[in-house]
Design an enzyme around this catalytic site. Structure first.
Site, mmCIF file in Angstrom:
data_model
loop_
_atom_site.group_PDB
_atom_site.id
_atom_site.type_symbol
_atom_site.label_atom_id
_atom_site.label_comp_id
_atom_site.label_asym_id
_atom_site.label_seq_id
_atom_site.Cartn_x
_atom_site.Cartn_y
_atom_site.Cartn_z
ATOM 1 N N ASP A 53 -13.828 10.557 6.031
ATOM 2 C CA ASP A 53 -14.909 11.546 5.793
ATOM 3 C C ASP A 53 -15.213 12.345 7.185
ATOM 4 O O ASP A 53 -16.349 12.498 7.578
ATOM 5 C CB ASP A 53 -16.363 10.507 5.627
ATOM 6 C CG ASP A 53 -16.093 9.976 4.363
ATOM 7 O OD1 ASP A 53 -15.405 10.329 3.469
ATOM 8 O OD2 ASP A 53 -16.651 8.608 4.332
ATOM 9 N N ARG B 15 1.090 -1.167 0.130
ATOM 10 C CA ARG B 15 0.039 0.102 0.101
ATOM 11 C C ARG B 15 0.798 1.292 -0.048
ATOM 12 O O ARG B 15 0.460 2.098 -0.477
ATOM 13 C CB ARG B 15 -1.094 0.083 1.338
ATOM 14 C CG ARG B 15 -1.748 1.111 1.653
ATOM 15 C CD ARG B 15 -2.770 1.644 0.689
ATOM 16 N NE ARG B 15 -2.926 2.956 0.661
ATOM 17 C CZ ARG B 15 -4.099 3.518 0.809
ATOM 18 N NH1 ARG B 15 -5.198 2.783 0.660
ATOM 19 N NH2 ARG B 15 -4.241 4.826 0.789
ATOM 20 N N LEU C 125 -7.141 8.210 1.299
ATOM 21 C CA LEU C 125 -5.817 8.917 0.891
ATOM 22 C C LEU C 125 -4.717 8.780 2.254
ATOM 23 O O LEU C 125 -5.275 9.069 3.509
ATOM 24 C CB LEU C 125 -6.093 10.362 0.519
ATOM 25 C CG LEU C 125 -6.854 10.326 -0.743
ATOM 26 C CD1 LEU C 125 -7.507 11.574 -1.027
ATOM 27 C CD2 LEU C 125 -6.187 9.952 -2.089
ATOM 28 N N HIS D 26 -19.359 13.474 -0.617
ATOM 29 C CA HIS D 26 -19.803 12.279 0.026
ATOM 30 C C HIS D 26 -21.364 12.024 -0.115
ATOM 31 O O HIS D 26 -21.742 12.987 -0.009
ATOM 32 C CB HIS D 26 -19.119 12.162 1.415
ATOM 33 C CG HIS D 26 -19.671 11.093 2.230
ATOM 34 N ND1 HIS D 26 -18.981 9.743 2.003
ATOM 35 C CD2 HIS D 26 -20.708 10.768 3.094
ATOM 36 C CE1 HIS D 26 -19.518 8.871 3.023
ATOM 37 N NE2 HIS D 26 -20.674 9.631 3.329
ATOM 38 N N ASN E 240 -13.386 16.392 -0.881
ATOM 39 C CA ASN E 240 -14.200 14.831 -1.295
ATOM 40 C C ASN E 240 -15.617 15.453 -1.300
ATOM 41 O O ASN E 240 -15.934 15.987 -0.535
ATOM 42 C CB ASN E 240 -13.821 14.033 -0.200
ATOM 43 C CG ASN E 240 -14.386 12.673 -0.453
ATOM 44 O OD1 ASN E 240 -14.397 12.018 -1.461
ATOM 45 N ND2 ASN E 240 -15.095 12.245 0.468
HETATM 46 C C1 GAR Z 1 -20.694 9.756 -5.697
HETATM 47 O O1 GAR Z 1 -21.971 9.623 -5.099
HETATM 48 C C2 GAR Z 1 -19.709 9.983 -4.510
HETATM 49 O O2 GAR Z 1 -20.162 10.797 -3.567
HETATM 50 C C3 GAR Z 1 -19.474 8.692 -4.180
HETATM 51 O O3 GAR Z 1 -19.430 7.962 -5.261
HETATM 52 C C4 GAR Z 1 -20.312 8.511 -6.211
HETATM 53 C C5 GAR Z 1 -19.497 8.561 -7.438
HETATM 54 O O4 GAR Z 1 -20.432 8.574 -8.576
HETATM 55 N N1 GAR Z 1 -18.383 8.536 -3.384
HETATM 56 C C6 GAR Z 1 -18.113 7.616 -2.312
HETATM 57 O O5 GAR Z 1 -19.111 7.177 -1.859
HETATM 58 C C7 GAR Z 1 -16.846 8.122 -1.495
HETATM 59 N N2 GAR Z 1 -16.944 7.380 -0.180
HETATM 60 P P1 GAR Z 1 -19.915 8.878 -9.935
HETATM 61 O O6 GAR Z 1 -19.090 7.747 -10.506
HETATM 62 O O7 GAR Z 1 -21.051 8.871 -10.921
HETATM 63 O O8 GAR Z 1 -19.257 10.246 -10.136
#
Ligand code: GAR
Length: 188
Positions: free
Chosen positions: A140, A62, A90, A104, A102
């Site tokens: 988060d 990692r 990260l 979320h 980020n």
């Molecule tokens: C989004 O809803 C984002 O918030 C989530 O992945 C989706 C990406 O959508 N991220 C997480 O859950 C991170 N913990 P996309 O691929 O259509 O942009």
């Protein structure tokens, strides 16, 4: 202002940023889109818009991966790193060296982690939403910049709810990046 986007999957959030830059609604330069997933659709989306794409696949070790990602991002000299559907945590060194936000799919501090939409549904919540936050060393846990609420219907599935959240999330991430530009420019 130079931004790097990190994304692992479909990339509809990245697409919203790409579209806003193309239309002149968002005055930043996307200097790279990086994915940990070689087949991620986000790479095709970025490629179609002639944005440089990079793949940093996870490694057995990692900390080698952390170093590869950090070296690549450093070479792109971003003012801001945008994690938009990036499903990796990260490294502490990375988040203390770069300015990272980020997106979320929940109203933090509720439902952190990789299954936020599922967790909101199984908790019986009547509202959830999306949060844009600064990324710190936790998962988060960084300072919230902006949030949007989304009602949960009794007939929502994980897919229907996530899609409604993402509709709001796309606008929120673009508006948030725009709101950060003056502050980031004055730091340069
Ligand atoms: C989004 O809803 C984002 O918030 C989530 O992945 C989706 C990406 O959508 N991220 C997480 O859950 C991170 N913990 P996309 O691929 O259509 O942009």
């Amino acid at each position: 202002m130079r931004i790097v986007i990190l994304a692992s999957g479909t990339g509809s959030l990245a697409q919203a940023i790409i579209d806003s830059v193309a239309s002149g609604d968002l005055e930043v330069e996307i200097v790279g889109v990086i994915s940990d997933q070689p087949d991620a659709m986000v790479l095709q989306r970025a490629g179609k818009s002639e944005i440089k794409t990079f793949i940093v696949p996870m490694k057995a070790n990692r900390s080698d991966w952390d170093r590869d990602l950090s070296t690549l991002v450093e070479s792109l000299k971003p003012d801001l790193v945008v994690s938009a559907g990036f499903m990796r945590i990260l490294a502490p060194d990375f988040v203390s060296h770069f300015r990272v936000i980020n997106s979320h799919p929940a109203l933090l501090p509720n439902f952190p982690g990789a299954h936020a939409v599922r967790d909101a549904l199984s908790a019986g919540a009547t509202q959830t939403g999306a949060t844009i936050h600064w990324v710190d060393k936790g998962v988060d846990t960084g300072k919230v910049i902006a949030q949007v609420r989304v009602d949960i219907s009794s007939d929502d599935t994980q897919e229907s709810l996530h899609e409604r959240i993402k509709i709001q999330e796309r606008g929120l991430i673009v508006a948030t990046i725009r709101s950060l530009i003056p502050g980031l420019e004055s730091e340069n």
